[in-house]
Design an enzyme around this catalytic site. Structure first.
Site, mmCIF file in Angstrom:
data_model
loop_
_atom_site.group_PDB
_atom_site.id
_atom_site.type_symbol
_atom_site.label_atom_id
_atom_site.label_comp_id
_atom_site.label_asym_id
_atom_site.label_seq_id
_atom_site.Cartn_x
_atom_site.Cartn_y
_atom_site.Cartn_z
ATOM 1 N N HIS A 95 0.821 -1.206 0.000
ATOM 2 C CA HIS A 95 0.000 0.000 0.000
ATOM 3 C C HIS A 95 0.856 1.258 0.000
ATOM 4 O O HIS A 95 0.826 2.072 0.936
ATOM 5 C CB HIS A 95 -0.959 -0.035 1.197
ATOM 6 C CG HIS A 95 -1.898 -1.197 1.148
ATOM 7 N ND1 HIS A 95 -3.093 -1.179 0.461
ATOM 8 C CD2 HIS A 95 -1.780 -2.455 1.650
ATOM 9 C CE1 HIS A 95 -3.679 -2.355 0.558
ATOM 10 N NE2 HIS A 95 -2.909 -3.153 1.270
ATOM 11 N N HIS A 99 -2.006 2.819 -5.688
ATOM 12 C CA HIS A 99 -2.202 1.397 -5.393
ATOM 13 C C HIS A 99 -3.667 1.061 -5.179
ATOM 14 O O HIS A 99 -4.493 1.934 -4.893
ATOM 15 C CB HIS A 99 -1.385 0.978 -4.170
ATOM 16 C CG HIS A 99 -1.860 1.599 -2.894
ATOM 17 N ND1 HIS A 99 -1.470 2.855 -2.484
ATOM 18 C CD2 HIS A 99 -2.707 1.149 -1.928
ATOM 19 C CE1 HIS A 99 -2.035 3.141 -1.327
ATOM 20 N NE2 HIS A 99 -2.809 2.125 -0.976
ATOM 21 N N ASP A 101 -6.614 -1.071 -3.128
ATOM 22 C CA ASP A 101 -7.020 -1.749 -1.896
ATOM 23 C C ASP A 101 -8.038 -2.819 -2.276
ATOM 24 O O ASP A 101 -9.097 -2.504 -2.833
ATOM 25 C CB ASP A 101 -7.684 -0.779 -0.930
ATOM 26 C CG ASP A 101 -6.704 0.110 -0.200
ATOM 27 O OD1 ASP A 101 -5.498 0.029 -0.497
ATOM 28 O OD2 ASP A 101 -7.148 0.900 0.652
ATOM 29 N N HIS A 105 -8.115 -6.337 2.417
ATOM 30 C CA HIS A 105 -7.359 -5.366 3.209
ATOM 31 C C HIS A 105 -8.078 -5.018 4.510
ATOM 32 O O HIS A 105 -7.436 -4.776 5.540
ATOM 33 C CB HIS A 105 -7.132 -4.108 2.357
ATOM 34 C CG HIS A 105 -6.244 -3.078 2.957
ATOM 35 N ND1 HIS A 105 -5.153 -3.377 3.747
ATOM 36 C CD2 HIS A 105 -6.279 -1.707 2.883
ATOM 37 C CE1 HIS A 105 -4.544 -2.254 4.116
ATOM 38 N NE2 HIS A 105 -5.223 -1.236 3.622
ATOM 39 N N HIS A 227 -12.785 2.661 4.860
ATOM 40 C CA HIS A 227 -12.134 1.421 4.436
ATOM 41 C C HIS A 227 -12.954 0.208 4.856
ATOM 42 O O HIS A 227 -13.226 -0.691 4.050
ATOM 43 C CB HIS A 227 -10.741 1.310 5.063
ATOM 44 C CG HIS A 227 -9.641 1.996 4.334
ATOM 45 N ND1 HIS A 227 -9.367 3.324 4.486
ATOM 46 C CD2 HIS A 227 -8.728 1.525 3.443
ATOM 47 C CE1 HIS A 227 -8.324 3.660 3.744
ATOM 48 N NE2 HIS A 227 -7.930 2.583 3.087
#
Length: 275
Positions: A95, A99, A101, A105, A227
């Site tokens: 990461h 990049h 994810d 992750h 996230h």
């Protein structure tokens, strides 16, 4: 082959692909994919100008990352003058730099970067321009209202679309202010608010989100909620994108050249956009 010929060929292929996806949707494949928790295949838009834009930063040892110290290195193993060819050993944080994810992750049972179906990595782009707000407030976040305003102007998000935050933060990589640490050592940069993610998951069929900052979450996030919620729902995210300002708000197509590491939670990516 001439450039115009190449672009004509790409346009024909994209048009053919749209027809196939439309036919597949007619047989209920899109709904079946969403029933399994995976966004339906993206309906890529044909190139209108023939332009290809690189959305990728050049990766270098001191590229800013969450972890301290160099997160990327090339170790010379073979040299042309001595061995007849050049070859490096690459050491890299998954990461760092531009990049991807993967769901794994931030989820215990999410798919790895190698398991993301390749058709999910070609997607219509919706670019949300928050540059003016970010210039005034480094903690600016994409909200549901930003997504709704884009939809009101450009129409519903296509299935599998990638929604991108344009904050203008990419220029800060060269300036050395990408992490934008305050007096207390806290990172201050824009990102997606968890409420925007909830709206995208509940009201749209978006398959990816992208930011030109260090993280999908804004810098002051205490818990990486964006996230957790987005990747946990089986979607992907692209971080540290470059050159989003060169794209139209609607009509471009992103092609995410994700790595294919077995068990990988993400990895450095060559992302491009077709306009």
């Amino acid at each position: 082959m001439c450039h115009a010929c190449v672009m004509d060929s790409v346009q024909r292929q994209l048009l053919d692909r749209r027809r196939l996806l439309k036919a597949a949707a007619g047989f209920g494949l899109g709904g079946a994919a969403f029933a399994a928790g995976i966004p339906a295949p993206a309906r890529a838009q044909p190139a209108a100008t023939g332009r290809v834009v690189d959305l990728t930063h050049t990766l270098f040892p001191d590229f800013p990352a969450f972890d301290e110290g160099p997160q990327f290195a090339l170790e010379k193993k073979f040299d042309l003058a001595k061995d007849g060819y050049n070859l490096h050993i690459i050491r890299v944080n998954e990461h760092v730099g531009t990049h991807l994810d993967a769901p794994l992750h931030f989820s215990a049972d999410g798919i790895s970067v190698a398991e993301i179906p390749v058709e999910r990595l070609v997607a219509p782009l919706a670019v949300l321009d928050l540059r003016a707000r970010a210039a005034e407030d480094p903690d600016a976040q994409v909200t549901p209202d930003d997504v709704k305003a884009w939809i009101a102007e450009y129409g519903e998000l296509p299935a599998g679309a990638c929604v991108a935050l344009l904050s203008g933060w990419d220029s800060r990589v060269a300036e050395g202010t990408f992490k934008n640490l305050d007096a207390e050592g806290r990172m201050r940069f824009p990102g997606f608010h968890p409420e925007a993610v909830a709206y995208l998951l509940e009201e749209t069929e978006a398959g990816g989100i992208a930011v030109d900052t260090l993280s999908l979450d804004h810098g002051l996030s205490p818990d990486f909620a964006t996230h957790r919620d987005w990747l946990g729902a089986g979607r992907w995210g692209l971080e540290c994108a470059a050159n989003l300002a060169e794209l139209p708000a609607s009509g471009a197509t992103i092609v995410v050249g994700a790595p294919k590491f077995q068990g990988g939670t993400g990895g450095p990516t060559r992302a491009i956009a077709l306009i």
